[in-house]
Design a protein around this motif. Structure first.
Motif, PDB file in Angstrom:
ATOM      1  N   GLY A   1      41.593 -25.086  54.608  1.00  0.00           N
ATOM      2  CA  GLY A   1      42.264 -24.138  55.316  1.00  0.00           C
ATOM      3  C   GLY A   1      41.444 -23.053  55.800  1.00  0.00           C
ATOM      4  O   GLY A   1      41.767 -22.582  57.006  1.00  0.00           O
ATOM      5  N   LEU A   2      40.434 -22.618  55.187  1.00  0.00           N
ATOM      6  CA  LEU A   2      39.611 -21.508  55.582  1.00  0.00           C
ATOM      7  C   LEU A   2      38.760 -22.031  56.713  1.00  0.00           C
ATOM      8  O   LEU A   2      38.714 -21.376  57.885  1.00  0.00           O
ATOM      9  N   ILE A   3      38.527 -23.138  56.736  1.00  0.00           N
ATOM     10  CA  ILE A   3      37.529 -23.753  57.843  1.00  0.00           C
ATOM     11  C   ILE A   3      38.324 -23.784  59.151  1.00  0.00           C
ATOM     12  O   ILE A   3      37.992 -23.228  60.215  1.00  0.00           O
ATOM     13  N   ALA A   4      39.584 -24.359  58.901  1.00  0.00           N
ATOM     14  CA  ALA A   4      40.437 -24.472  60.053  1.00  0.00           C
ATOM     15  C   ALA A   4      40.952 -22.942  60.584  1.00  0.00           C
ATOM     16  O   ALA A   4      41.033 -22.879  61.763  1.00  0.00           O
ATOM     17  N   GLY A   5      41.194 -22.020  59.604  1.00  0.00           N
ATOM     18  CA  GLY A   5      41.385 -20.884  60.042  1.00  0.00           C
ATOM     19  C   GLY A   5      40.480 -20.061  60.959  1.00  0.00           C
ATOM     20  O   GLY A   5      40.657 -19.439  61.990  1.00  0.00           O
ATOM     21  N   ILE A   6      39.127 -20.400  60.505  1.00  0.00           N
ATOM     22  CA  ILE A   6      37.919 -19.810  61.124  1.00  0.00           C
ATOM     23  C   ILE A   6      37.713 -20.354  62.531  1.00  0.00           C
ATOM     24  O   ILE A   6      37.594 -19.714  63.501  1.00  0.00           O
ATOM     25  N   VAL A   7      38.053 -21.598  62.602  1.00  0.00           N
ATOM     26  CA  VAL A   7      37.798 -22.292  63.947  1.00  0.00           C
ATOM     27  C   VAL A   7      38.929 -21.745  64.820  1.00  0.00           C
ATOM     28  O   VAL A   7      38.647 -21.432  66.018  1.00  0.00           O
ATOM     29  N   ILE A   8      40.128 -21.842  64.402  1.00  0.00           N
ATOM     30  CA  ILE A   8      41.463 -21.487  65.228  1.00  0.00           C
ATOM     31  C   ILE A   8      41.224 -19.788  65.533  1.00  0.00           C
ATOM     32  O   ILE A   8      41.353 -19.563  66.659  1.00  0.00           O
ATOM     33  N   GLY A   9      40.652 -19.048  64.656  1.00  0.00           N
ATOM     34  CA  GLY A   9      40.781 -17.735  64.755  1.00  0.00           C
ATOM     35  C   GLY A   9      39.532 -17.421  65.763  1.00  0.00           C
ATOM     36  O   GLY A   9      39.542 -16.687  66.777  1.00  0.00           O
ATOM     37  N   PHE A  10      38.397 -18.208  65.532  1.00  0.00           N
ATOM     38  CA  PHE A  10      37.372 -17.623  66.689  1.00  0.00           C
ATOM     39  C   PHE A  10      37.744 -18.388  68.173  1.00  0.00           C
ATOM     40  O   PHE A  10      37.423 -17.521  69.151  1.00  0.00           O
ATOM     41  N   CYS A  11      38.535 -19.298  68.114  1.00  0.00           N
ATOM     42  CA  CYS A  11      38.978 -19.679  69.520  1.00  0.00           C
ATOM     43  C   CYS A  11      39.648 -18.744  70.100  1.00  0.00           C
ATOM     44  O   CYS A  11      39.646 -18.554  71.201  1.00  0.00           O
TER      45      CYS A  11
ATOM     46  N   HIS B   1      40.109 -15.612  69.226  1.00  0.00           N
ATOM     47  CA  HIS B   1      39.346 -14.391  69.587  1.00  0.00           C
ATOM     48  C   HIS B   1      38.468 -14.638  70.894  1.00  0.00           C
ATOM     49  O   HIS B   1      38.540 -13.678  71.656  1.00  0.00           O
ATOM     50  N   ARG B   2      37.951 -15.703  71.432  1.00  0.00           N
ATOM     51  CA  ARG B   2      37.055 -15.722  72.550  1.00  0.00           C
ATOM     52  C   ARG B   2      38.076 -15.864  73.719  1.00  0.00           C
ATOM     53  O   ARG B   2      37.899 -15.231  74.461  1.00  0.00           O
ATOM     54  N   LYS B   3      39.217 -16.444  73.573  1.00  0.00           N
ATOM     55  CA  LYS B   3      40.155 -16.303  74.587  1.00  0.00           C
ATOM     56  C   LYS B   3      40.763 -15.136  74.902  1.00  0.00           C
ATOM     57  O   LYS B   3      40.837 -14.548  75.848  1.00  0.00           O
ATOM     58  N   THR B   4      41.061 -14.470  73.913  1.00  0.00           N
ATOM     59  CA  THR B   4      41.764 -12.914  74.180  1.00  0.00           C
ATOM     60  C   THR B   4      40.315 -12.023  74.594  1.00  0.00           C
ATOM     61  O   THR B   4      40.938 -11.374  75.517  1.00  0.00           O
ATOM     62  N   LEU B   5      39.217 -12.011  74.117  1.00  0.00           N
ATOM     63  CA  LEU B   5      38.123 -11.407  74.681  1.00  0.00           C
ATOM     64  C   LEU B   5      37.966 -11.705  76.133  1.00  0.00           C
ATOM     65  O   LEU B   5      37.705 -10.706  76.947  1.00  0.00           O
ATOM     66  N   TYR B   6      37.769 -12.995  76.275  1.00  0.00           N
ATOM     67  CA  TYR B   6      37.680 -13.290  77.823  1.00  0.00           C
ATOM     68  C   TYR B   6      38.598 -13.042  78.672  1.00  0.00           C
ATOM     69  O   TYR B   6      38.497 -12.300  79.759  1.00  0.00           O
ATOM     70  N   THR B   7      39.908 -12.870  78.244  1.00  0.00           N
ATOM     71  CA  THR B   7      41.132 -12.322  79.217  1.00  0.00           C
ATOM     72  C   THR B   7      40.824 -10.871  79.338  1.00  0.00           C
ATOM     73  O   THR B   7      41.037 -10.384  80.448  1.00  0.00           O
ATOM     74  N   MET B   8      40.598 -10.098  78.294  1.00  0.00           N
ATOM     75  CA  MET B   8      40.224  -8.636  78.446  1.00  0.00           C
ATOM     76  C   MET B   8      39.122  -8.099  79.318  1.00  0.00           C
ATOM     77  O   MET B   8      39.041  -7.383  80.228  1.00  0.00           O
ATOM     78  N   ASN B   9      38.146  -8.993  79.082  1.00  0.00           N
ATOM     79  CA  ASN B   9      36.928  -8.793  79.770  1.00  0.00           C
ATOM     80  C   ASN B   9      37.080  -8.991  81.271  1.00  0.00           C
ATOM     81  O   ASN B   9      36.353  -8.273  82.110  1.00  0.00           O
ATOM     82  N   ASN B  10      37.738 -10.049  81.503  1.00  0.00           N
ATOM     83  CA  ASN B  10      38.058 -10.548  82.890  1.00  0.00           C
ATOM     84  C   ASN B  10      38.586  -9.259  83.670  1.00  0.00           C
ATOM     85  O   ASN B  10      38.428  -9.161  84.856  1.00  0.00           O
TER      86      ASN B  10
END
Lengths: 159, 198
Positions: B165-175, B177-186
């Protein structure tokens, strides 16, 4: 269609030039114009209930279109949208008018998005107060930015 | 002379814009079909990312109720559930301020400020959230290991499940996070030069 839909359709038809012009100036190809145009329409539809006539309708439309074009996520995968019912392709049409329009596009497109908005509004003969209200900066700031934009355009044509 | 050439150039741009309007006047750019499609689009109050995150957080909170049954202390279970509910509320609050229908009529400067504020709050939240999540995970492993009502084999099973669950959570959370940051930075990039105070 019910009343709000009729009202929306009427607004869109009356201001289609404004919406298309903004989308054109912020896009790179005709597919992107299509996407931005429909996203703008969607945002206009979403925002219509909240528009309470606090400003002029055209001011509101300019604002929504700029917001849409500036905030739009540049998606790698294109959305499947209804294609615009026009054969107009200002990026490729070879007639003299299209060529002139592309010259305008080239000049404006080289500016930063914020400056594109300001110069477009100025070219539409809007007052500094109107431009300030749409973009959200002071009148003095509009004047300063316009001066810089004109200098930049001058530099571009000298190069 | 320079002023004259600039003036004629600007005049030329105005004329080109008039040409564009004239061309557009002759075109049917919108029709009933397009308007129909727009008005029948489902308008969601939260974007998809936020909605999926909140659903996941609420599901995780309800799943945490099962901790009671396997012998994890009640205080730990309650803490987990409260933390997940707070996280769901936090996600809702973060995204609520920057919904399309709320900001569609805002001016560019206001959108920049809201996006910048959201990005900062997001960064602050990560600085607090990640250490807390690590602490919670360490606490969970400790409670499982020390639980007297679970046999050794089941403990192993739970721990492997937690790590997965931790590994899945890290992967999902990272993806996410990247998407949210990308949208805001854009958004911020597009209007990045607005740093002057009015």
């Amino acid at each position: 269609m019910d009343t709000s839909e009729t009202e929306f359709a009427q607004i869109v038809k009356e201001h289609k030039n404004t919406i298309y012009t903004v989308c054109f100036m912020f896009s790179k190809d005709s597919d992107e114009i299509n996407d931005l145009f429909q996203e703008s329409l969607l945002n206009l539809w979403k925002g219509l209930p909240n528009f309470q006539g606090k400003s002029d309708i055209s001011t509101w439309i300019w604002r929504v279109c700029f917001n849409t074009c500036v905030s739009s996520e540049r998606k790698k995968k294109r959305n499947i949208t209804v294609p615009l019912p026009t054969d107009l392709n200002l990026f490729e049409d070879k007639d003299e008018d299209s060529r002139q329009i592309r010259m305008l596009y080239d000049r404006i497109h080289r500016l930063k998005p914020f400056d594109r908005a300001i110069v477009l509004l100025w070219l539409e003969n809007m007052s500094y107060e109107e431009i300030a209200s749409i973009v959200g900066i002071s009148v003095k700031n509009v004047s300063v930015r316009l001066f810089r934009i004109k200098e930049e355009l001058k530099k571009m044509s000298n190069n | 002379m320079e002023q004259y050439s600039n003036h004629t150039e600007l005049q030329e741009m105005r004329e080109q814009l008039t040409l564009l309007h004239r061309k557009l006047d002759r075109e049917i750019i919108v029709n009933e079909k397009m308007i129909r499609k727009i008005v029948t689009q489902k308008i969601s109050t939260l974007d998809n990312v936020a909605r999926r995150t909140i659903i996941l957080q609420l599901l995780a909170a309800s799943y945490s109720l099962s901790f009671f049954r396997i012998g994890i202390p009640a205080w730990f279970c309650c803490l987990t559930i409260v933390a997940l509910l707070l996280a769901a509320l936090q996600t809702y609050t973060f995204h609520h301020g920057l919904q399309v229908k709320d900001v569609v009529s805002d001016d560019l400067a206001e959108i920049y400020k809201k996006t910048y504020r959201l990005k900062r709050r997001y960064a602050h939240w990560l600085k607090i959230g990640i250490p807390l999540a690590c602490l919670w995970f360490a606490g969970l492993i400790f409670e499982i290991k020390t639980a007297s009502s679970i046999d050794e084999e089941s403990k192993q099973f739970f721990i492997y499940g937690c790590i997965t669950g931790l590994i899945a959570g890290i992967v999902i959370g990272f993806c996410k996070h990247r998407k949210t940051l990308y949208t805001m930075n854009n958004i911020l990039q597009e209007i990045d030069e607005f740093t002057q105070k009015n």
